[in-house]
Design a protein around this motif. Sequence first.
Motif, PDB file in Angstrom:
ATOM      1  N   HIS A 137       0.821  -1.214   0.000  1.00  0.00           N
ATOM      2  CA  HIS A 137       0.000   0.000   0.000  1.00  0.00           C
ATOM      3  C   HIS A 137       0.855   1.265   0.000  1.00  0.00           C
ATOM      4  CE1 HIS A 137      -3.926  -1.918   0.393  1.00  0.00           C
ATOM      5  NE2 HIS A 137      -3.413  -2.747   1.290  1.00  0.00           N
ATOM      6  N   ASP A 138       1.945   1.253   0.764  1.00  0.00           N
ATOM      7  CA  ASP A 138       2.818   2.426   0.813  1.00  0.00           C
ATOM      8  C   ASP A 138       3.421   2.722  -0.554  1.00  0.00           C
ATOM      9  OD1 ASP A 138       2.279   2.768   3.457  1.00  0.00           O
ATOM     10  OD2 ASP A 138       4.162   1.894   4.185  1.00  0.00           O
ATOM     11  N   HIS A 139       3.809   1.658  -1.231  1.00  0.00           N
ATOM     12  CA  HIS A 139       4.388   1.834  -2.567  1.00  0.00           C
ATOM     13  C   HIS A 139       3.372   2.478  -3.514  1.00  0.00           C
ATOM     14  CE1 HIS A 139       6.898   1.081  -6.028  1.00  0.00           C
ATOM     15  NE2 HIS A 139       5.909   0.436  -6.631  1.00  0.00           N
ATOM     16  N   MET A 140       2.115   1.988  -3.424  1.00  0.00           N
ATOM     17  CA  MET A 140       1.071   2.548  -4.282  1.00  0.00           C
ATOM     18  C   MET A 140       0.762   3.988  -3.891  1.00  0.00           C
ATOM     19  SD  MET A 140      -0.567   1.532  -6.853  1.00  0.00           S
ATOM     20  CE  MET A 140      -1.532   2.652  -7.846  1.00  0.00           C
ATOM     21  N   ARG A 141       0.819   4.263  -2.601  1.00  0.00           N
ATOM     22  CA  ARG A 141       0.540   5.620  -2.127  1.00  0.00           C
ATOM     23  C   ARG A 141       1.574   6.605  -2.675  1.00  0.00           C
ATOM     24  NH1 ARG A 141       0.380   4.348   2.618  1.00  0.00           N
ATOM     25  NH2 ARG A 141      -1.849   4.166   2.937  1.00  0.00           N
ATOM     26  N   LYS A 142       2.824   6.198  -2.703  1.00  0.00           N
ATOM     27  CA  LYS A 142       3.880   7.067  -3.224  1.00  0.00           C
ATOM     28  C   LYS A 142       3.720   7.282  -4.730  1.00  0.00           C
ATOM     29  CE  LYS A 142       7.244   5.765   0.309  1.00  0.00           C
ATOM     30  NZ  LYS A 142       8.502   5.022   0.604  1.00  0.00           N
ATOM     31  N   LYS A 143       3.332   6.235  -5.433  1.00  0.00           N
ATOM     32  CA  LYS A 143       3.124   6.377  -6.875  1.00  0.00           C
ATOM     33  C   LYS A 143       1.968   7.325  -7.178  1.00  0.00           C
ATOM     34  CE  LYS A 143       3.418   2.919  -9.666  1.00  0.00           C
ATOM     35  NZ  LYS A 143       3.217   1.626 -10.339  1.00  0.00           N
ATOM     36  N   LEU A 145       1.240  10.005  -5.846  1.00  0.00           N
ATOM     37  CA  LEU A 145       1.602  11.416  -5.729  1.00  0.00           C
ATOM     38  C   LEU A 145       1.792  12.060  -7.100  1.00  0.00           C
ATOM     39  CD1 LEU A 145       4.129  11.223  -2.739  1.00  0.00           C
ATOM     40  CD2 LEU A 145       1.725  11.940  -2.681  1.00  0.00           C
ATOM     41  N   ASP A 146       2.092  11.221  -8.098  1.00  0.00           N
ATOM     42  CA  ASP A 146       2.206  11.722  -9.475  1.00  0.00           C
ATOM     43  C   ASP A 146       0.813  12.112  -9.963  1.00  0.00           C
ATOM     44  OD1 ASP A 146       2.371  11.911 -12.298  1.00  0.00           O
ATOM     45  OD2 ASP A 146       4.212  10.722 -12.260  1.00  0.00           O
ATOM     46  N   LYS A 147       0.690  13.310 -10.498  1.00  0.00           N
ATOM     47  CA  LYS A 147      -0.622  13.819 -10.912  1.00  0.00           C
ATOM     48  C   LYS A 147      -1.227  13.016 -12.051  1.00  0.00           C
ATOM     49  CE  LYS A 147       1.371  17.285 -14.035  1.00  0.00           C
ATOM     50  NZ  LYS A 147       1.445  18.731 -14.354  1.00  0.00           N
ATOM     51  N   ASN A 148      -0.395  12.214 -12.740  1.00  0.00           N
ATOM     52  CA  ASN A 148      -0.893  11.440 -13.876  1.00  0.00           C
ATOM     53  C   ASN A 148      -1.431  10.063 -13.458  1.00  0.00           C
ATOM     54  OD1 ASN A 148      -0.229  13.433 -15.820  1.00  0.00           O
ATOM     55  ND2 ASN A 148       1.922  12.804 -15.682  1.00  0.00           N
ATOM     56  N   THR A 149      -1.339   9.766 -12.174  1.00  0.00           N
ATOM     57  CA  THR A 149      -1.814   8.459 -11.712  1.00  0.00           C
ATOM     58  C   THR A 149      -3.127   8.602 -10.959  1.00  0.00           C
ATOM     59  OG1 THR A 149      -0.592   8.643  -9.631  1.00  0.00           O
ATOM     60  CG2 THR A 149       0.538   7.591 -11.489  1.00  0.00           C
ATOM     61  N   LYS A 150      -3.783   7.460 -10.725  1.00  0.00           N
ATOM     62  CA  LYS A 150      -5.056   7.482 -10.007  1.00  0.00           C
ATOM     63  C   LYS A 150      -4.831   7.826  -8.541  1.00  0.00           C
ATOM     64  CE  LYS A 150      -8.181   4.445 -10.748  1.00  0.00           C
ATOM     65  NZ  LYS A 150      -8.939   3.184 -10.873  1.00  0.00           N
ATOM     66  N   LYS A 151      -5.821   8.440  -7.917  1.00  0.00           N
ATOM     67  CA  LYS A 151      -5.751   8.804  -6.514  1.00  0.00           C
ATOM     68  C   LYS A 151      -5.739   7.545  -5.650  1.00  0.00           C
ATOM     69  CE  LYS A 151      -8.283  11.254  -2.883  1.00  0.00           C
ATOM     70  NZ  LYS A 151      -9.515  11.992  -2.533  1.00  0.00           N
ATOM     71  N   HIS A 152      -4.885   7.547  -4.620  1.00  0.00           N
ATOM     72  CA  HIS A 152      -4.828   6.401  -3.708  1.00  0.00           C
ATOM     73  C   HIS A 152      -6.016   6.444  -2.755  1.00  0.00           C
ATOM     74  CE1 HIS A 152      -2.929   3.159  -1.443  1.00  0.00           C
ATOM     75  NE2 HIS A 152      -3.254   3.821  -0.335  1.00  0.00           N
ATOM     76  N   LEU A 189     -17.026  -7.093  -5.008  1.00  0.00           N
ATOM     77  CA  LEU A 189     -16.153  -6.231  -4.210  1.00  0.00           C
ATOM     78  C   LEU A 189     -16.400  -4.751  -4.453  1.00  0.00           C
ATOM     79  CD1 LEU A 189     -12.718  -8.118  -4.615  1.00  0.00           C
ATOM     80  CD2 LEU A 189     -14.366  -8.301  -2.731  1.00  0.00           C
ATOM     81  N   GLY A 190     -16.983  -4.443  -5.597  1.00  0.00           N
ATOM     82  CA  GLY A 190     -17.062  -3.051  -6.028  1.00  0.00           C
ATOM     83  C   GLY A 190     -15.928  -2.799  -6.999  1.00  0.00           C
ATOM     84  N   GLN A 191     -16.238  -2.238  -8.148  1.00  0.00           N
ATOM     85  CA  GLN A 191     -15.229  -2.138  -9.196  1.00  0.00           C
ATOM     86  C   GLN A 191     -14.035  -1.285  -8.767  1.00  0.00           C
ATOM     87  OE1 GLN A 191     -15.793  -4.093 -11.918  1.00  0.00           O
ATOM     88  NE2 GLN A 191     -13.608  -3.710 -12.300  1.00  0.00           N
ATOM     89  N   GLY A 192     -14.314  -0.209  -8.010  1.00  0.00           N
ATOM     90  CA  GLY A 192     -13.219   0.630  -7.557  1.00  0.00           C
ATOM     91  C   GLY A 192     -12.258  -0.121  -6.649  1.00  0.00           C
ATOM     92  N   PHE A 193     -12.811  -0.870  -5.697  1.00  0.00           N
ATOM     93  CA  PHE A 193     -11.993  -1.675  -4.783  1.00  0.00           C
ATOM     94  C   PHE A 193     -11.202  -2.723  -5.566  1.00  0.00           C
ATOM     95  CE2 PHE A 193     -11.038  -5.168  -1.989  1.00  0.00           C
ATOM     96  CZ  PHE A 193     -10.825  -4.609  -0.733  1.00  0.00           C
ATOM     97  N   TYR A 194     -11.882  -3.424  -6.468  1.00  0.00           N
ATOM     98  CA  TYR A 194     -11.254  -4.468  -7.277  1.00  0.00           C
ATOM     99  C   TYR A 194     -10.078  -3.901  -8.070  1.00  0.00           C
ATOM    100  CZ  TYR A 194     -10.677  -7.928 -11.015  1.00  0.00           C
ATOM    101  OH  TYR A 194     -10.155  -8.831 -11.909  1.00  0.00           O
ATOM    102  N   ASP A 195     -10.314  -2.791  -8.768  1.00  0.00           N
ATOM    103  CA  ASP A 195      -9.247  -2.188  -9.575  1.00  0.00           C
ATOM    104  C   ASP A 195      -8.069  -1.768  -8.697  1.00  0.00           C
ATOM    105  OD1 ASP A 195     -10.795  -2.543 -11.811  1.00  0.00           O
ATOM    106  OD2 ASP A 195     -11.565  -0.480 -11.851  1.00  0.00           O
ATOM    107  N   HIS A 196      -8.369  -1.268  -7.503  1.00  0.00           N
ATOM    108  CA  HIS A 196      -7.318  -0.812  -6.581  1.00  0.00           C
ATOM    109  C   HIS A 196      -6.402  -1.974  -6.206  1.00  0.00           C
ATOM    110  CE1 HIS A 196      -5.651   1.811  -3.427  1.00  0.00           C
ATOM    111  NE2 HIS A 196      -5.653   0.735  -2.653  1.00  0.00           N
ATOM    112  N   TYR A 197      -6.975  -3.134  -5.854  1.00  0.00           N
ATOM    113  CA  TYR A 197      -6.165  -4.280  -5.432  1.00  0.00           C
ATOM    114  C   TYR A 197      -5.459  -4.947  -6.609  1.00  0.00           C
ATOM    115  CZ  TYR A 197      -7.144  -4.242  -0.462  1.00  0.00           C
ATOM    116  OH  TYR A 197      -7.151  -3.910   0.868  1.00  0.00           O
ATOM    117  N   ILE A 198      -6.035  -4.840  -7.788  1.00  0.00           N
ATOM    118  CA  ILE A 198      -5.340  -5.313  -8.989  1.00  0.00           C
ATOM    119  C   ILE A 198      -4.124  -4.425  -9.248  1.00  0.00           C
ATOM    120  CG2 ILE A 198      -5.472  -5.420 -11.513  1.00  0.00           C
ATOM    121  CD1 ILE A 198      -6.745  -7.819 -10.290  1.00  0.00           C
ATOM    122  N   LEU A 199      -4.303  -3.115  -9.124  1.00  0.00           N
ATOM    123  CA  LEU A 199      -3.229  -2.162  -9.377  1.00  0.00           C
ATOM    124  C   LEU A 199      -2.090  -2.324  -8.367  1.00  0.00           C
ATOM    125  CD1 LEU A 199      -2.736   0.085 -11.454  1.00  0.00           C
ATOM    126  CD2 LEU A 199      -3.636   1.726  -9.790  1.00  0.00           C
TER     127      LEU A 199
END
Length: 622
Positions: A137-143, A145-152, A189-199
């Motif tokens: 999760h921390d790794h995804m949170r840091k990524k 921060l880039d404005k071109n990525t999805k919000k954590h 799971l909810g598509q948003g949750f699912y996509d988050h854990y896939i990412l």
Amino acid sequence: MENRMSKLEKVEADSSYKQASGYEEPSPSSSAKAAQDYVTSLQSTERPTFVVKTDNVTSAITGEQDKKSLLVNALKRRYRTQYDAIQPIPYIKERLYCVDKVPIFFVMFAHMTHEKEYFQTFKSVTEFFRHMIQCFHDHMRKKSLDKNTKKHMSEYEIEHTELSNVAFEGLSNENQQLSWGREKLGKRLGQGFYDHYILIGILVEEEVADVTNENTTAKQIQMKNKARFYHKLFCEYYASFALVVKVAAATNATEVKKTLDKIDPFDLQYLYRFSCGIDATVGSKIIDYLKERKDCDKFAILCILEQAGEINDDIEKSVRDICSKMFMLSKNDSKLLQRSSIQLLNIASKWDIPIVDIYLFKSFSKADKDNIVLCSGLSLGNLSTVFKINVDVKEGRELTKEDVNGLLLYAEQLNNLRELWFINCSLPESIHPNDIPIRLKTSNLKVFSKNSVSWLDLHSGQWIKVDDVDTITKLCSECMTIAESDSESQQRSTIQLLEKASSRNIPICLLSLTESFSHVDKCDVILKSGLRLPGLSSVNAMHIYTEDGRETTQQEFVDILMYEQQSHRLENLTFYYGVLPASIPVRSIPSAWLSKDIIVEWFPKGRGHNGYILDLRTGAWL
């Protein structure tokens, strides 16, 4: 082209690279290295040298695509060699494993964190795995921060109830479900949750062939998109949160049992361990359940160790319960279980919890003043609260003077040790008095040899035959065995002890004749060695093990009953293996047994704990 080919042909394959000869689950080290339960390593003993092999190359190579394919294929072959023989945990260098054994991600994680001191503070697998999930999760949170990525979405990290339910349902089914349809899982799971854990990488997608039956042709095969956890360990981790909720809701032991009976602890050990590590109260319920489940008392140790931090009253009670009984360290235990058992003993010693009896079953290797080294290479350190140690060595092994001296030096360091027993051991005829530590000569320690029925005089170093009532009582309070494999002198010593006990009306708790019984003659048992075992008036229970398939006639069985009725203390007579008469004449059964409710049992080979009981009133087996 000729010049190019000649350069390729000059590159030779490194044929000396050694492959792994076998696979073995790596065992964990101390609690500070809990990662070993599920991590294997990538690091090789030498830096890889990448080479191109030309085994299947012809001179028809033309164009850049052919050269690229050649290089890619050669690299694949070389990488395969590397992956088939990777070095285990960074600090275990003696074995190699295939990468298929718990995944490259864990390999990299183990090596990246090997040098970091704070990793040495982890006290359990749960604590380590929780940290690893946090790293995802921390790794995804840091990524993010880039404005071109999805919000954590931090809430997805904390609230994962439905994912936990999915994982638990999949693992607790009779046929475990470890993958789900992509669309179906996303909807639940909810598509948003699912996509988050896939990412993040905790869930992964893959395309699999949908083969409905063995007659499906290649053209009929359709591909389906499935989703699964990155590894089964992740599935067990998330499922443990659902299990915690279910066990917490259980109001009594029966409800706990109903939930846990569906979950095999040896297939899903981490589901149990994570649950104990997540919630200490639930963990105590699970541990109580495991201690009652067949063959799971030792597994309960691993779960106790997951309850990190200060030892509370529940944990202390569990440790006391386990250490109040014989604590066996067997050569058949896995290294993982041995290591965890040693950790539990260390906890008991640290918290001044008495360790009543340690039994080293064919696991003893050597000893010195600081340690007993097991055959696995693991060591028992100074256990200040142990009262008794049994050393039962491999059949045919003779303990040397160095072995005995090492154990005596070790015993000197244990202030509470009262008894050191040698079982199934061939021992030196004597120990030089100068080799016996001075402190032991004035201590309360007693050293016994069960086979020769003698004790070691710590002043003279001589073995003395047992003759006092207290020692005979102590010896006879445990199982006394006369085995076919015993030497004649060992059998004679045991018979002499049994006669002394019988003549002084000292209870003989259990006498086991292990394939040594021949027949009964004039109210004496005749052993295969030819020695006679007289009638014993004070034996409480007798077990007779005969060879598989040996038939006992009705008269032989009656003779055994006549022999046994010489004991006024007899409560149980049990036969193992062999073939007994279908029924016994009622007149042959001692009438006194009817009023004493003596139990006569028979356990034929292959029936496990499901045996027969003789109905003393009808002579029939039930």
